[in-house]
Design a protein around this motif. Structure first.
Motif, short mmCIF file in Angstrom:
data_model
loop_
_atom_site.label_atom_id
_atom_site.label_comp_id
_atom_site.label_asym_id
_atom_site.label_seq_id
_atom_site.Cartn_x
_atom_site.Cartn_y
_atom_site.Cartn_z
N MET A 176 56.95 9.54 45.64
CA MET A 176 57.08 10.12 44.30
C MET A 176 58.06 11.28 44.32
N ALA A 177 58.92 11.34 43.30
CA ALA A 177 59.86 12.44 43.16
C ALA A 177 59.26 13.51 42.25
N ASN A 178 59.64 14.74 42.50
CA ASN A 178 59.19 15.85 41.68
C ASN A 178 60.39 16.44 40.94
N TYR A 179 60.35 16.38 39.61
CA TYR A 179 61.41 16.96 38.80
C TYR A 179 60.97 18.37 38.38
N VAL A 180 61.77 19.34 38.72
CA VAL A 180 61.49 20.73 38.36
C VAL A 180 62.46 21.15 37.27
N PHE A 181 61.91 21.57 36.10
CA PHE A 181 62.77 21.99 34.99
C PHE A 181 62.37 23.38 34.52
N ASP A 182 63.13 23.92 33.59
CA ASP A 182 62.97 25.33 33.20
C ASP A 182 61.89 25.59 32.17
N GLY A 183 61.12 24.58 31.78
CA GLY A 183 60.03 24.77 30.83
C GLY A 183 60.44 24.64 29.38
N THR A 184 61.72 24.36 29.11
CA THR A 184 62.19 24.19 27.74
C THR A 184 62.15 22.72 27.34
N MET A 185 62.21 22.49 26.02
CA MET A 185 62.28 21.11 25.53
C MET A 185 63.53 20.43 26.05
N THR A 186 64.64 21.17 26.07
CA THR A 186 65.90 20.62 26.59
C THR A 186 65.73 20.17 28.03
N GLY A 187 65.10 21.00 28.84
CA GLY A 187 64.90 20.66 30.24
C GLY A 187 64.03 19.44 30.43
N LEU A 188 62.98 19.32 29.63
CA LEU A 188 62.09 18.17 29.73
C LEU A 188 62.81 16.88 29.35
N LEU A 189 63.60 16.94 28.27
CA LEU A 189 64.35 15.75 27.85
C LEU A 189 65.40 15.36 28.89
N CYS A 190 65.94 16.35 29.59
CA CYS A 190 66.90 16.06 30.66
C CYS A 190 66.22 15.37 31.84
N CYS A 191 64.95 15.65 32.04
CA CYS A 191 64.19 14.93 33.07
C CYS A 191 64.11 13.44 32.73
N VAL A 192 63.90 13.14 31.45
CA VAL A 192 63.86 11.75 31.01
C VAL A 192 65.23 11.11 31.20
N PHE A 193 66.28 11.83 30.85
CA PHE A 193 67.65 11.32 31.01
C PHE A 193 67.92 10.97 32.47
N ARG A 194 67.53 11.87 33.37
CA ARG A 194 67.80 11.64 34.80
C ARG A 194 66.99 10.45 35.33
#
Length: 259
Positions: free
Chosen positions: A1-19
């Motif tokens: 399993m990979a762990n995506y770490v983002f900055d807590g913003t909506m933009t960051g979460l949507l970028c996790c989906v993009f990646r």
């Protein structure tokens, strides 16, 4: 399993989906930088916020999900809970991979999760609209300090702007260190140190402002308490039912609860 770490913003979460779709990587655990948890052999991936990528995902979701589903998505994000962020990521993947509408597929754990979290956030929104209490300062500003369970200030902005159009007011979230200020024209986001205003924040009692209040504020405060006592029927007191509708965590903001 990979762990995506983002900055807590909506933009960051949507970028996790993009990646995830960019690299065909769907067995993913999302987490914020403040709440990093990983196993010894798990892969840690820092996902940077990118407005263009986030917009592509957001516009795609709008095509795949109904308006109510988008609302639930936003409300769930405002819960600020890691488990809710995971539901949002999984929901997005499910929406893009599905060939049919998924909004009412409550047999799917993530669709159900969004529905449950959005209800909790919506309930908090309505309670804040009902229980916010203002104090009038000498400069005419109506001030209220709040500590909601979820980040609902963006949701209550329209209500207070509509209801108090002829008054300058500031509602400040002590927990998240920002507020919304209405200047008789527009609502602005502001930042300040709430401890300079309310010295009893940590103790959990009612607001005790160190700023100079309007000369009549104490009188209005006492009038409100007298009104509350006069309409209260002690013989019909039902503490359990009262707490159900007015949870104790809101009492510190209600003048009538402080003797």
């Amino acid at each position: 399993m990979a762990n995506y770490v983002f900055d807590g913003t909506m933009t960051g979460l949507l970028c996790c989906v993009f990646r995830a779709f960019q690299f065909k990587e769907f067995d993913v655990q999302v987490m914020t930088q403040d709440c990093m948890q990983t196993g010894l052999f798990d892969e840690m991936i820092q996902v940077e916020s990118n407005e263009d990528q986030a917009q592509r995902v957001w516009q795609g979701l709008k095509q795949k999900v109904s308006a109510n589903g988008i609302r639930n998505f936003y409300y769930t994000f405002l819960s600020e809970q890691i488990v809710a962020f995971q539901h949002l990521f999984n929901f997005s993947v499910y929406a893009f991979q599905s060939q049919r509408p998924i909004d009412r597929d409550y047999g799917h754990v993530d669709v159900l999760g969004l529905s449950q979290w959005s209800k909790q956030v919506g309930r908090e929104k309505h309670r804040m609209e009902a229980f916010v209490r203002f104090k009038k300062c000498q400069d005419g500003l109506f001030l209220s300090l709040v500590r909601p369970d979820f980040n609902v200030l963006p949701l209550i902005e329209r209500h207070f702007k509509s209801r108090y159009q002829d008054q300058k007011w500031l509602i400040y979230d002590e927990k998240r260190h920002y507020g919304i200020y209405y200047d008789l024209d527009q609502v602005h986001q502001v930042h300040m140190n709430a401890l300079e205003i309310d010295q009893t924040i940590q103790s959990g009692f009612s607001q005790s402002f160190s700023v100079e209040l309007d000369d009549e504020e104490v009188l209005y405060d006492q009038l409100w308490k007298d009104y509350f006592n006069s309409v209260n029927i002690k013989a019909r007191k039902n503490a359990k039912l009262h707490i159900q509708y007015v949870p104790k965590r809101y009492w510190r903001y209600m003048n009538e609860k402080i003797i």
